[in-house]
Design a protein around this motif. Structure first.
Motif, PDB file in Angstrom:
ATOM      1  N   SER A  23       0.863  -1.187   0.000  1.00 21.66           N
ATOM      2  CA  SER A  23       0.000   0.000   0.000  1.00 21.66           C
ATOM      3  C   SER A  23       0.890   1.224   0.000  1.00 21.66           C
ATOM      4  O   SER A  23       2.088   1.121   0.302  1.00 21.66           O
ATOM      5  CB  SER A  23      -0.881   0.034   1.249  1.00 21.66           C
ATOM      6  OG  SER A  23      -0.132   0.487   2.368  1.00 21.66           O
ATOM      7  N   SER A  25       2.305   4.469   1.907  1.00 18.47           N
ATOM      8  CA  SER A  25       2.599   4.656   3.320  1.00 18.47           C
ATOM      9  C   SER A  25       1.398   5.270   4.041  1.00 18.47           C
ATOM     10  O   SER A  25       0.854   6.280   3.594  1.00 18.47           O
ATOM     11  CB  SER A  25       3.813   5.587   3.431  1.00 18.47           C
ATOM     12  OG  SER A  25       4.195   5.710   4.766  1.00 18.47           O
ATOM     13  N   GLY A  26       0.980   4.622   5.134  1.00 20.10           N
ATOM     14  CA  GLY A  26      -0.097   5.159   5.965  1.00 20.10           C
ATOM     15  C   GLY A  26      -1.465   4.570   5.684  1.00 20.10           C
ATOM     16  O   GLY A  26      -2.421   4.840   6.419  1.00 20.10           O
ATOM     17  N   ALA A  27      -1.579   3.727   4.645  1.00 20.73           N
ATOM     18  CA  ALA A  27      -2.910   3.167   4.323  1.00 20.73           C
ATOM     19  C   ALA A  27      -3.338   2.099   5.334  1.00 20.73           C
ATOM     20  O   ALA A  27      -4.525   1.769   5.432  1.00 20.73           O
ATOM     21  CB  ALA A  27      -2.924   2.593   2.913  1.00 20.73           C
ATOM     22  N   GLY A  28      -2.365   1.528   6.048  1.00 22.32           N
ATOM     23  CA  GLY A  28      -2.726   0.593   7.116  1.00 22.32           C
ATOM     24  C   GLY A  28      -2.269  -0.841   6.926  1.00 22.32           C
ATOM     25  O   GLY A  28      -2.693  -1.737   7.651  1.00 22.32           O
ATOM     26  N   LYS A  29      -1.337  -1.075   5.996  1.00 17.83           N
ATOM     27  CA  LYS A  29      -0.937  -2.482   5.767  1.00 17.83           C
ATOM     28  C   LYS A  29      -0.206  -3.087   6.956  1.00 17.83           C
ATOM     29  O   LYS A  29      -0.391  -4.259   7.257  1.00 17.83           O
ATOM     30  CB  LYS A  29      -0.106  -2.634   4.490  1.00 17.83           C
ATOM     31  CG  LYS A  29       1.241  -2.017   4.581  1.00 17.83           C
ATOM     32  CD  LYS A  29       1.930  -1.982   3.257  1.00 17.83           C
ATOM     33  CE  LYS A  29       3.078  -1.013   3.310  1.00 17.83           C
ATOM     34  NZ  LYS A  29       2.722   0.381   3.651  1.00 17.83           N
ATOM     35  N   THR A  30       0.597  -2.292   7.659  1.00 23.16           N
ATOM     36  CA  THR A  30       1.319  -2.853   8.807  1.00 23.16           C
ATOM     37  C   THR A  30       0.324  -3.214   9.910  1.00 23.16           C
ATOM     38  O   THR A  30       0.438  -4.276  10.539  1.00 23.16           O
ATOM     39  CB  THR A  30       2.364  -1.839   9.330  1.00 23.16           C
ATOM     40  OG1 THR A  30       3.169  -1.419   8.223  1.00 23.16           O
ATOM     41  CG2 THR A  30       3.249  -2.452  10.387  1.00 23.16           C
ATOM     42  N   THR A  31      -0.665  -2.351  10.128  1.00 23.54           N
ATOM     43  CA  THR A  31      -1.690  -2.622  11.146  1.00 23.54           C
ATOM     44  C   THR A  31      -2.407  -3.940  10.817  1.00 23.54           C
ATOM     45  O   THR A  31      -2.582  -4.814  11.686  1.00 23.54           O
ATOM     46  CB  THR A  31      -2.718  -1.462  11.169  1.00 23.54           C
ATOM     47  OG1 THR A  31      -2.017  -0.231  11.325  1.00 23.54           O
ATOM     48  CG2 THR A  31      -3.721  -1.640  12.285  1.00 23.54           C
ATOM     49  N   ARG A 150      -0.074   9.377  13.237  1.00 18.81           N
ATOM     50  CA  ARG A 150       0.877   8.348  13.687  1.00 18.81           C
ATOM     51  C   ARG A 150       2.089   9.006  14.346  1.00 18.81           C
ATOM     52  O   ARG A 150       2.666   8.436  15.275  1.00 18.81           O
ATOM     53  CB  ARG A 150       1.306   7.481  12.490  1.00 18.81           C
ATOM     54  CG  ARG A 150       2.156   6.292  12.890  1.00 18.81           C
ATOM     55  CD  ARG A 150       2.360   5.327  11.742  1.00 18.81           C
ATOM     56  NE  ARG A 150       3.257   5.872  10.715  1.00 18.81           N
ATOM     57  CZ  ARG A 150       3.601   5.245   9.603  1.00 18.81           C
ATOM     58  NH1 ARG A 150       3.121   4.040   9.361  1.00 18.81           N
ATOM     59  NH2 ARG A 150       4.411   5.806   8.730  1.00 18.81           N
ATOM     60  N   ARG A 161       6.576  10.832   1.436  1.00 22.42           N
ATOM     61  CA  ARG A 161       5.778   9.611   1.326  1.00 22.42           C
ATOM     62  C   ARG A 161       4.443   9.881   0.633  1.00 22.42           C
ATOM     63  O   ARG A 161       3.949   9.048  -0.132  1.00 22.42           O
ATOM     64  CB  ARG A 161       5.575   8.979   2.711  1.00 22.42           C
ATOM     65  CG  ARG A 161       6.837   8.279   3.174  1.00 22.42           C
ATOM     66  CD  ARG A 161       6.775   7.739   4.574  1.00 22.42           C
ATOM     67  NE  ARG A 161       8.000   7.020   4.879  1.00 22.42           N
ATOM     68  CZ  ARG A 161       8.082   5.737   5.190  1.00 22.42           C
ATOM     69  NH1 ARG A 161       6.994   5.013   5.276  1.00 22.42           N
ATOM     70  NH2 ARG A 161       9.241   5.163   5.430  1.00 22.42           N
ATOM     71  N   ASN A 181      -9.166   0.370   2.931  1.00 21.12           N
ATOM     72  CA  ASN A 181      -9.148   0.383   4.397  1.00 21.12           C
ATOM     73  C   ASN A 181      -9.769   1.685   4.912  1.00 21.12           C
ATOM     74  O   ASN A 181      -9.066   2.621   5.280  1.00 21.12           O
ATOM     75  CB  ASN A 181      -7.715   0.220   4.904  1.00 21.12           C
ATOM     76  CG  ASN A 181      -7.637   0.281   6.425  1.00 21.12           C
ATOM     77  OD1 ASN A 181      -8.647   0.083   7.123  1.00 21.12           O
ATOM     78  ND2 ASN A 181      -6.456   0.552   6.947  1.00 21.12           N
ATOM     79  N   ASP A 182     -11.106   1.679   4.940  1.00 18.01           N
ATOM     80  CA  ASP A 182     -11.823   2.825   5.508  1.00 18.01           C
ATOM     81  C   ASP A 182     -12.083   2.475   6.972  1.00 18.01           C
ATOM     82  O   ASP A 182     -11.471   3.013   7.886  1.00 18.01           O
ATOM     83  CB  ASP A 182     -13.113   3.033   4.703  1.00 18.01           C
ATOM     84  CG  ASP A 182     -13.832   4.310   5.106  1.00 18.01           C
ATOM     85  OD1 ASP A 182     -13.383   4.961   6.069  1.00 18.01           O
ATOM     86  OD2 ASP A 182     -14.838   4.642   4.475  1.00 18.01           O
TER      87      ASP A 182
HETATM   88  N1  LIG Z   1      -9.015   2.060   9.091  1.00 16.99           N
HETATM   89  C1  LIG Z   1      -8.255   2.917   9.772  1.00 16.99           C
HETATM   90  N2  LIG Z   1      -8.823   4.035  10.279  1.00 16.99           N
HETATM   91  C2  LIG Z   1      -8.084   4.946  10.969  1.00 16.99           C
HETATM   92  N3  LIG Z   1      -6.761   4.810  11.235  1.00 16.99           N
HETATM   93  C3  LIG Z   1      -6.144   3.705  10.746  1.00 16.99           C
HETATM   94  C4  LIG Z   1      -6.853   2.717  10.004  1.00 16.99           C
HETATM   95  N4  LIG Z   1      -5.978   1.753   9.659  1.00 16.99           N
HETATM   96  C5  LIG Z   1      -4.781   2.114  10.161  1.00 16.99           C
HETATM   97  N5  LIG Z   1      -4.875   3.285  10.816  1.00 16.99           N
HETATM   98  C6  LIG Z   1      -3.799   4.061  11.484  1.00 16.99           C
HETATM   99  O1  LIG Z   1      -3.089   4.742  10.440  1.00 16.99           O
HETATM  100  C7  LIG Z   1      -1.694   4.801  10.735  1.00 16.99           C
HETATM  101  C8  LIG Z   1      -0.915   4.183   9.577  1.00 16.99           C
HETATM  102  O2  LIG Z   1      -1.128   2.778   9.605  1.00 16.99           O
HETATM  103  P1  LIG Z   1       0.064   1.758   9.308  1.00 16.99           P
HETATM  104  O3  LIG Z   1       1.271   2.140  10.096  1.00 16.99           O
HETATM  105  O4  LIG Z   1      -0.465   0.390   9.481  1.00 16.99           O
HETATM  106  O5  LIG Z   1       0.292   2.109   7.765  1.00 16.99           O
HETATM  107  P2  LIG Z   1       1.301   1.477   6.716  1.00 16.99           P
HETATM  108  O6  LIG Z   1       0.563   1.355   5.454  1.00 16.99           O
HETATM  109  O7  LIG Z   1       1.932   0.266   7.237  1.00 16.99           O
HETATM  110  O8  LIG Z   1       2.385   2.642   6.590  1.00 16.99           O
HETATM  111  P3  LIG Z   1       3.974   2.513   6.337  1.00 16.99           P
HETATM  112  O9  LIG Z   1       4.171   2.008   4.972  1.00 16.99           O
HETATM  113  O10 LIG Z   1       4.434   3.940   6.502  1.00 16.99           O
HETATM  114  O11 LIG Z   1       4.567   1.631   7.385  1.00 16.99           O
HETATM  115  C9  LIG Z   1      -1.496   4.097  12.067  1.00 16.99           C
HETATM  116  O12 LIG Z   1      -1.442   5.059  13.088  1.00 16.99           O
HETATM  117  C10 LIG Z   1      -2.749   3.215  12.198  1.00 16.99           C
HETATM  118  O13 LIG Z   1      -3.098   3.008  13.548  1.00 16.99           O
END
Ligand SMILES: Nc1ncnc2c1ncn2[C@@H]1O[C@H](COP(=O)(O)OP(=O)(O)OP(=O)(O)O)[C@@H](O)[C@H]1O
Ligand SMILES: Nc1nc2c(ncn2[C@@H]2O[C@H](COP(=O)(O)O)[C@@H](O)[C@H]2O)c(=O)[nH]1
Length: 222
Positions: A23, A25-31, A150, A161, A181-182
């Protein structure tokens, strides 16, 4: 009266698979990756990448990444110890090869959080055993808010990013599945459904023929 034979569908052998999440950065894939990997019920091993990026305050070496110097990264590459590698947002990232080989040869599944360049390399090497999922944010504005909330990166890094996100989002059509990921819970449910369906794929279930033979041989020759 003889007891009815009970075949055990959960014992049907199958090849292990690699589930890749990418995804911007920040879309939530790590979560999402960590949520499904930490839920022991899914029996997924998490691939821990090596990276030359600086550790974020909340990250633990060996748990979130193996943080290494550029020279050590070059050594791993030269020894062919990385299954794939890429430069992302100005840092180097790679997947150590040996843990993946160990997991797959044991017939288990592994989950990767890697970018589209790495996804292409893994897909080219392990064609049949790779399932790819692209995570989209609901909007660019929400993506910015998530990175800012974050609060793990400098404003300059966040801007970089977000700029790269426009380019990365255009890779969505290279993936098997796309999840917006809404709502996090909905996105997690979608991810679980993908894994469940992919584990049931006939072509991956090497023990299916034997299982069917077992059913058909019931009552024969007695
Ligand atoms: N559906 C959601 N609604 C609101 N906040 C979310 C949602 N999913 C994830 N987040 C939050 O958004 C932030 C970014 O999520 P995450 O770190 O998982 O993104 P990422 O895609 O892994 O980014 P990166 O590539 O920078 O590591 C985190 O603070 C997470 O808690
Ligand atoms: N090709 C690879 N990409 C990777 C790997 N590990 C992480 N990543 C991707 O890098 C960016 C940035 O990650 P961050 O933790 O610095 O925010 C993100 O897209 C990850 O998916 C890897 O081993 N190979």
């Amino acid at each position: 009266m003889t007891e009815p034979v009970r075949h055990r569908p959960d014992a049907i052998a199958r090849r292990g698979l690699i589930l890749i999440l990418s995804s911007p950065s920040g879309a939530g894939k790590t979560t999402l990756t960590r949520a499904i990997a930490q839920d022991g019920g899914w029996g997924l091993d998490l691939s821990i990448s090596v990276t030359t990026r600086a550790r974020r305050p909340s990250e633990i070496d060996g748990k979130h990444y193996h943080f290494i110097e550029r020279e050590a990264f070059e050594d791993l590459r030269a020894r062919d110890d990385l299954l794939e590698w890429a430069e992302v947002h100005g840092n180097f990232y790679g997947t150590p090869r040996r843990p993946v080989e160990r997991v797959l040869s044991a017939g288990r599944d592994m989950i990767f959080d890697i970018d589209y360049q790495g996804t292409r390399q893994v897909r080219a090497k392990l064609t049949d055993d790779v399932v790819t999922v692209f995570i989209l944010p609901p909007s660019m504005a929400e993506l910015r808010q998530r990175l800012e909330r974050r609060a793990e990166d400098s404003q300059a890094t966040i801007e970089k990013r977000l700029e790269n996100a426009r380019h990365e989002i255009q890779r969505w059509s290279e993936y098997d599945y796309v999840i917006v990921n809404d709502d996090l819970q909905n996105a997690f449910t979608a991810l679980q459904s993908i894994l469940t369906a992919e584990r049931l794929r006939r072509t991956r279930r090497t023990g299916l023929a034997g299982f069917v033979e077992g059913i058909l041989s019931e009552g024969q020759g007695s």
